[in-house]
Enzyme design. Structure first.
Site, PDB file in Angstrom:
ATOM      1  N   GLY A 180      95.240 -59.366  34.216  1.00  0.00           N
ATOM      2  CA  GLY A 180      96.328 -58.669  33.546  1.00  0.00           C
ATOM      3  C   GLY A 180      97.253 -57.879  34.455  1.00  0.00           C
ATOM      4  N   ASP A 197      92.421 -48.480  28.020  1.00  0.00           N
ATOM      5  CA  ASP A 197      92.140 -48.520  26.583  1.00  0.00           C
ATOM      6  C   ASP A 197      90.925 -47.631  26.305  1.00  0.00           C
ATOM      7  OD1 ASP A 197      92.310 -49.402  23.943  1.00  0.00           O
ATOM      8  OD2 ASP A 197      91.227 -51.245  24.304  1.00  0.00           O
ATOM      9  N   PHE A 207      97.661 -53.755  19.436  1.00  0.00           N
ATOM     10  CA  PHE A 207      97.356 -54.792  20.417  1.00  0.00           C
ATOM     11  C   PHE A 207      98.655 -55.323  21.017  1.00  0.00           C
ATOM     12  CE2 PHE A 207      95.950 -58.717  22.286  1.00  0.00           C
ATOM     13  CZ  PHE A 207      94.737 -58.341  22.841  1.00  0.00           C
ATOM     14  N   ASP A 215      97.356 -60.555  27.787  1.00  0.00           N
ATOM     15  CA  ASP A 215      97.164 -61.774  27.007  1.00  0.00           C
ATOM     16  C   ASP A 215      96.460 -61.532  25.688  1.00  0.00           C
ATOM     17  OD1 ASP A 215      94.534 -61.198  28.114  1.00  0.00           O
ATOM     18  OD2 ASP A 215      93.967 -63.201  27.469  1.00  0.00           O
ATOM     19  N   ARG A 233     100.827 -64.208  28.657  1.00  0.00           N
ATOM     20  CA  ARG A 233     100.881 -63.422  29.893  1.00  0.00           C
ATOM     21  C   ARG A 233     102.241 -63.502  30.577  1.00  0.00           C
ATOM     22  NH1 ARG A 233      95.727 -61.647  31.411  1.00  0.00           N
ATOM     23  NH2 ARG A 233      93.998 -63.072  31.021  1.00  0.00           N
TER      24      ARG A 233
END
Ligand code: IMP
Length: 184
Positions: free
Chosen positions: A41, A108, A157, A164, A170
């Site tokens: 990511g 997160d 989200f 992704d 992505r």
């Protein structure tokens, strides 16, 4: 793009990265910095960030995988980590005595960064800082904070700019929310 809602535009991302890079450059006091990106990511963020810092900079990547809950009937909270984080790729160079900045796409629950912070500190760097593009602080489970935060975002989200959903999205240049995953 069907079902996606724009959250942060590519212009906003680019402007914020310039600001973050200036801060990182100033804080680094002219010393070399090794940026360690978390695959996959953070790859997009890292490559934009290192081109903006005015430093003797090098970079490496580290890989982790965390286990998410299997999708339920309503696909609720499918990105929740169970707390198991595992190293899938170690850094290729020594961190000992170096100024290291760990670069992550999103903070997160904090499980991934808490795991990585402990791991990297074991390599005895001279200093260890954390830079994240996004911070979803509402979902934090472990007390880990970043030194540099691009954007604080709500508990939704998000995909795009390296992030992704099941390996999709992505490559999108902007950051979007996926409403059906965010539980809206
Ligand atoms: P943490 O360990 O719960 O802090 O989660 C960090 C990792 O979870 C990130 O590196 C992402 O891979 C993934 N993640 C958390 N939230 C999102 C999201 O909204 N979109 C995509 N990936 C996410």
């Amino acid at each position: 793009m069907q079902n996606l809602k724009l959250l942060i535009s590519r212009e906003q991302i680019a402007n914020r990265i310039v600001e973050m890079s200036k801060q990182i450059t100033a804080d680094s006091l002219g010393e070399p910095v090794l940026f360690v990106g978390v695959l996959k990511g953070a790859a997009v963020f890292l490559t934009d960030l290192i081109r903006q810092v005015d430093l003797d900079a090098s970079f490496d990547f580290i890989g982790v995988s965390s286990y998410g809950n299997p999708p339920g009937p309503k696909q609720e909270k499918v990105w929740d980590s169970t707390g198991e984080v595992r190293l899938t790729k170690d850094v290729e160079q020594s961190l000992r005595g170096k100024n290291v900045i760990l670069v992550e796409d999103i903070l997160d629950t904090g499980l991934t960064l808490a795991f990585l912070k402990r791991l990297l500190l074991g390599h005895k760097p001279k200093s260890l800082r954390i830079a994240v593009l996004l911070d979803k602080s509402a979902r934090r489970k472990l007390a880990v904070e970043a030194d540099y935060v691009g954007f604080k975002i709500p508990d939704e989200f998000v995909v795009g700019y390296g992030l992704d959903y099941a390996e999709q999205y992505r490559n999108l240049p902007d950051i979007w929310t996926l409403p059906q995953i965010s539980g809206e």
